[in-house]
Design an enzyme around this catalytic site. Structure first.
Site, PDB file in Angstrom:
ATOM      1  N   HIS A   1      52.920  10.412 -21.099  1.00 16.75           N
ATOM      2  CA  HIS A   1      52.480  11.745 -20.680  1.00 16.75           C
ATOM      3  C   HIS A   1      52.023  11.670 -19.243  1.00 16.75           C
ATOM      4  O   HIS A   1      51.456  10.659 -18.825  1.00 16.75           O
ATOM      5  CB  HIS A   1      51.333  12.228 -21.579  1.00 16.75           C
ATOM      6  CG  HIS A   1      51.120  13.695 -21.507  1.00 16.75           C
ATOM      7  ND1 HIS A   1      50.379  14.277 -20.512  1.00 16.75           N
ATOM      8  CD2 HIS A   1      51.590  14.702 -22.286  1.00 16.75           C
ATOM      9  CE1 HIS A   1      50.384  15.590 -20.688  1.00 16.75           C
ATOM     10  NE2 HIS A   1      51.120  15.883 -21.743  1.00 16.75           N
TER      11      HIS A   1
ATOM     12  N   ASP B   1      54.399  15.499 -29.368  1.00 19.14           N
ATOM     13  CA  ASP B   1      55.728  15.648 -29.963  1.00 19.14           C
ATOM     14  C   ASP B   1      56.114  14.500 -30.872  1.00 19.14           C
ATOM     15  O   ASP B   1      57.133  14.571 -31.557  1.00 19.14           O
ATOM     16  CB  ASP B   1      56.781  15.799 -28.855  1.00 19.14           C
ATOM     17  CG  ASP B   1      56.606  17.116 -28.137  1.00 19.14           C
ATOM     18  OD1 ASP B   1      56.410  18.125 -28.822  1.00 19.14           O
ATOM     19  OD2 ASP B   1      56.656  17.128 -26.897  1.00 19.14           O
TER      20      ASP B   1
END
Ligand code: COA
Length: 381
Positions: free
Chosen positions: A264, A317
């Protein structure tokens, strides 16, 4: 020959650059902390609802019981989409579902009674309308691709339950409703992510609300942003069984490929949203006889342990794709689910941009040739 000053620092990808101040969400990437208007994502995921989070993001505080009931009624009342827009969706039925959603959102502007009104009140009405209408477009497109008739929205079910109802034509059970509600809460807002940034850039030019949302949907599409859940599910299908995980991950990393659902831009530790999707997967996977996806994902977590030292951990996700899959939602729809969840956050970013607007227009550091002599085409070798 003239030169271009080269001393200013470049901020490629705008990494670690603060664009503006915000009250909408706070992210601490080192601690793995996410707040919406000061409220911890764990409390919101466990105790709130998507409807309440919409109110929080748009008004900056939790609603009273009657304020929540009013917003809930408005969201329910605005679910229908003009038949002309359903026709547009039908015309683009072969497009990727997110492209159909983007096209439908764009077409909606032609029928929106507030399209040319950018007052605060009208912007809120448009946020409510689009939040309610996007699931209708998404579900209608899916059903058209399946050769089925779109299902008219329910006037009584919650936002999450109504979406599943319009998709599959039957009222979902509590576990399915809860999974989608939590998913929408978790995806609702996330700072200056690429799609919210796009919405802000478009809003900063004083473009209309629908244009801002269309820009956001378009930006969401890439696998580095909204497409990751779909990529995770493809990866799980390729792996097929927990026994194959070690070899698959080792050879994928050896080829220099990324593990989807990990890494991320902001979080250096586990994304705080991930654990809530993990809980949903555990509940649904067991109930629906799909425990293998959970087992594969947990083995991937173990095998990729060395990546943690590099700040690459699970993101939201990682478990989301398997949750959608277990619910029977096809992979091509995964990004659209992200868009439906993120809609109130995009709106909140647009409201905030408009409150104290300044055109977003950075510079590019020129790196090419200077002052070349123009040679007529007939004299070029
Ligand atoms: N698997 C393996 N390695 C990864 C990785 C992953 N998922 N994500 C990042 N890395 C590695 C990169 O290869 C790079 O290594 P290097 O420095 O040795 O070249 C390093 O980590 C930094 O990557 P970079 O792309 O510069 O970081 P970023 O902040 O721009 O990337 C993402 C953020 C999300 C784009 C990236 O982590 C990614 O592609 N993840 C997979 C897709 C995904 O899950 N996206 C959903 C985000 S919510």
């Amino acid at each position: 020959m003239a030169t271009v000053p080269q001393d200013e620092a470049l901020a490629r990808g705008l990494k670690n650059v603060y664009l503006d101040t915000t009250e909408t969400s706070f992210i601490d990437g080192e601690e793995g902390k996410l707040l919406y208007h000061g409220y911890n994502i764990h409390d919101l995921a466990e105790r709130s609802t998507f409807e309440e989070v919409c109110f929080l993001l748009w008004h900056g505080r939790l609603p009273t019981r009657s304020e929540l009931a009013d917003l809930d009624s408005l969201l329910k009342a605005n679910r229908a989409v003009p038949p002309e827009v359903i026709e547009v969706v039908r015309l683009v039925k072969d497009a990727h579902p997110l492209d159909a959603l983007r096209t439908g959102a764009s077409a909606l502007s032609a029928f929106d009674p507030d399209v040319n009104d950018e007052s605060t009140e009208a912007q809120l009405r448009k946020a409510i309308r689009l939040t309610s209408q996007l699931p209708t477009i998404c579900a209608a497109h899916y059903r058209i691709t399946q050769g089925q008739k779109p299902v008219a929205p329910s006037q009584s079910m919650s936002h999450a339950a109504n979406f599943l109802y319009m998709l599959f034509g039957k009222e979902p059970d509590e576990d399915a409703r809860k999974a989608i509600d939590v998913d929408f809460v978790l995806h609702a807002e996330h700072g200056a992510n690429a799609s919210a940034f796009s919405a802000r850039v478009t809003a900063s030019t004083a473009a209309d609300f629908h244009s801002d949302i269309v820009a956001a949907i378009a930006t969401l599409k890439g696998p580095a942003h909204g497409g990751a859940a779909e990529e995770v599910m493809k990866m799980l299908e390729e792996i097929g069984s927990p026994d194959n995980v070690d070899e698959y991950i080792r050879s994928r990393l050896a080829r220099g490929e990324r593990i989807m659902g990990m890494g991320h831009r902001v979080y250096r530790v586990e994304d705080p949203r991930a654990r809530h999707m993990k809980e949903r997967l555990l509940v649904l996977g067991q109930k629906m006889g799909h425990a293998e996806w959970y087992q594969i994902l947990e083995r991937i977590v173990e095998v990729t342990a060395p990546l943690r030292a590099k700040g690459i951990s699970l993101n939201v996700d990682f478990y989301a794709g398997a949750v959608y899959y277990v619910l029977g939602i096809p992979e091509e729809l995964f990004i659209s689910l992200f868009a439906l969840g993120r809609m109130p956050g995009w709106a909140a970013n647009i409201f905030e941009q408009w409150k104290n607007n300044m055109l977003i227009r950075p510079l590019m550091k020129y790196n090419g040739p200077m002052d070349l002599e123009y040679v007529p085409i007939e004299q070029r070798g």
